[in-house]
Scaffold this motif. Sequence first.
Motif, PDB file in Angstrom:
ATOM      1  N   UNK A 133       0.805  -1.223   0.000  1.00  0.00           N
ATOM      2  CA  UNK A 133       0.000   0.000   0.000  1.00  0.00           C
ATOM      3  C   UNK A 133       0.839   1.275   0.000  1.00  0.00           C
ATOM      4  N   UNK A 134       2.155   1.131  -0.033  1.00  0.00           N
ATOM      5  CA  UNK A 134       3.003   2.336  -0.038  1.00  0.00           C
ATOM      6  C   UNK A 134       2.808   3.126  -1.331  1.00  0.00           C
ATOM      7  N   UNK A 135       2.761   4.465  -1.249  1.00  0.00           N
ATOM      8  CA  UNK A 135       2.630   5.280  -2.465  1.00  0.00           C
ATOM      9  C   UNK A 135       3.781   5.024  -3.431  1.00  0.00           C
ATOM     10  N   UNK A 136       3.445   4.931  -4.692  1.00  0.00           N
ATOM     11  CA  UNK A 136       4.462   4.620  -5.706  1.00  0.00           C
ATOM     12  C   UNK A 136       5.528   5.700  -5.797  1.00  0.00           C
ATOM     13  N   UNK A 137       5.147   6.952  -5.496  1.00  0.00           N
ATOM     14  CA  UNK A 137       6.136   8.034  -5.660  1.00  0.00           C
ATOM     15  C   UNK A 137       7.285   7.917  -4.661  1.00  0.00           C
ATOM     16  N   UNK A 138       7.057   7.258  -3.508  1.00  0.00           N
ATOM     17  CA  UNK A 138       8.150   7.053  -2.560  1.00  0.00           C
ATOM     18  C   UNK A 138       9.208   6.113  -3.150  1.00  0.00           C
ATOM     19  N   UNK A 139       8.734   5.045  -3.785  1.00  0.00           N
ATOM     20  CA  UNK A 139       9.663   4.093  -4.411  1.00  0.00           C
ATOM     21  C   UNK A 139      10.395   4.756  -5.572  1.00  0.00           C
ATOM     22  N   UNK A 140       9.653   5.518  -6.368  1.00  0.00           N
ATOM     23  CA  UNK A 140      10.262   6.174  -7.525  1.00  0.00           C
ATOM     24  C   UNK A 140      11.319   7.186  -7.087  1.00  0.00           C
ATOM     25  N   UNK A 141      11.034   7.910  -6.002  1.00  0.00           N
ATOM     26  CA  UNK A 141      12.019   8.886  -5.507  1.00  0.00           C
ATOM     27  C   UNK A 141      13.282   8.186  -5.017  1.00  0.00           C
ATOM     28  N   UNK A 142      13.109   7.050  -4.325  1.00  0.00           N
ATOM     29  CA  UNK A 142      14.269   6.303  -3.837  1.00  0.00           C
ATOM     30  C   UNK A 142      15.091   5.763  -5.006  1.00  0.00           C
ATOM     31  N   UNK A 143      14.416   5.274  -6.053  1.00  0.00           N
ATOM     32  CA  UNK A 143      15.125   4.773  -7.235  1.00  0.00           C
ATOM     33  C   UNK A 143      15.878   5.903  -7.929  1.00  0.00           C
ATOM     34  N   UNK A 144      15.263   7.079  -7.978  1.00  0.00           N
ATOM     35  CA  UNK A 144      15.913   8.225  -8.622  1.00  0.00           C
ATOM     36  C   UNK A 144      17.165   8.656  -7.864  1.00  0.00           C
TER      37      UNK A 144
END
Length: 239
Positions: A133-144
Motif C-alpha cells: 500500500x506504499x505510495x508509488x512516488x516514494x519508491x520512484x524517488x528512492x530509485x531516482x
Amino acid sequence: MKCLSKIAPWSVLVVLVGALSSFAAHAGLWDEIAMHGEDVKYLVMQHLYLVMVSGGLAIVVAIPLGIWMSRPSQRTGALVALQVLNIGQAVPKLALLALAMGFMGLGAPAAIFGLWVATLLPVAVNTYEGLRSLPAHLIEAAEAMGMTRMQILRRVELPNALYVIFAGIRTALAINVGTVPLAFLVGGGGLGELIFTGIDLNDIGMMLAGALSTALLAIAVDLLCAQAQHWMIPRGVRP
C-alpha cells in the motif's frame, strides 16, 4: 472510525476484567481465588513461555514471508501462500492443536506448533498489505536517488509499513494469548489448567483465577506491544 478501532480492544478487555471481578466480589469468591495464587504464578510463566516461543517463531517466519509476497515478481506465489495461510486460519484452534498432538504427541512442542500456525496469518498479511500500500512516488524517488532494491526495502518500505505490521503483530499476539489456555488440553500447560480443571470440578474460584489472569495477561501483552510500536516506528511516519 480510527478512534473506535483503537478503543474497542481495550474496551472489551476492561469490560471483561470488570465483569469477572464484579462477579467474584458479589459471590464472595476472592478468598477462593487467592488460594490459587502460587498456582497462578507458576502457570503464568508457562503461559508466557508458550506465547513468546510460538509468537516469536511466527513473527520470524511471517515478516520475511510477507516481504516475499509483496514483491511484484511474486504475485502468483503470493496468492498461493495467502490461500495456504487462510486454510490454516480457518481450521479451529482446538483442531489445530489436536492435529499437532497427533503428529508430535502430548506436550509443549505440539502446543507451540499449533499456536505458531494460528499466529502466522495476521503478521504475514499485514506485512504484505503494509508494503503493497506504499505510495508509488516514494519508491520512484528512492530509485531516482540511486538506491538499490535492498536499500529501498530497508530505508523506505519497511519504516513506512511498520505501523501496519505492528497492527498485525498485536492482533496475532492477542489471538495467541487467548488460544494458549487450550494448550492444556494437549499437555502444553498454561492457565488453561486452572480454567478447565475448575470447570471439571465445578470450582468457580479456580476457574476465575485462570480466567482473570488470562485477561490481565492479554492487557499486559498489548501494553508492551503498544510501547514497542511507539519506540520502533520512526516519528516521521507515525499516523
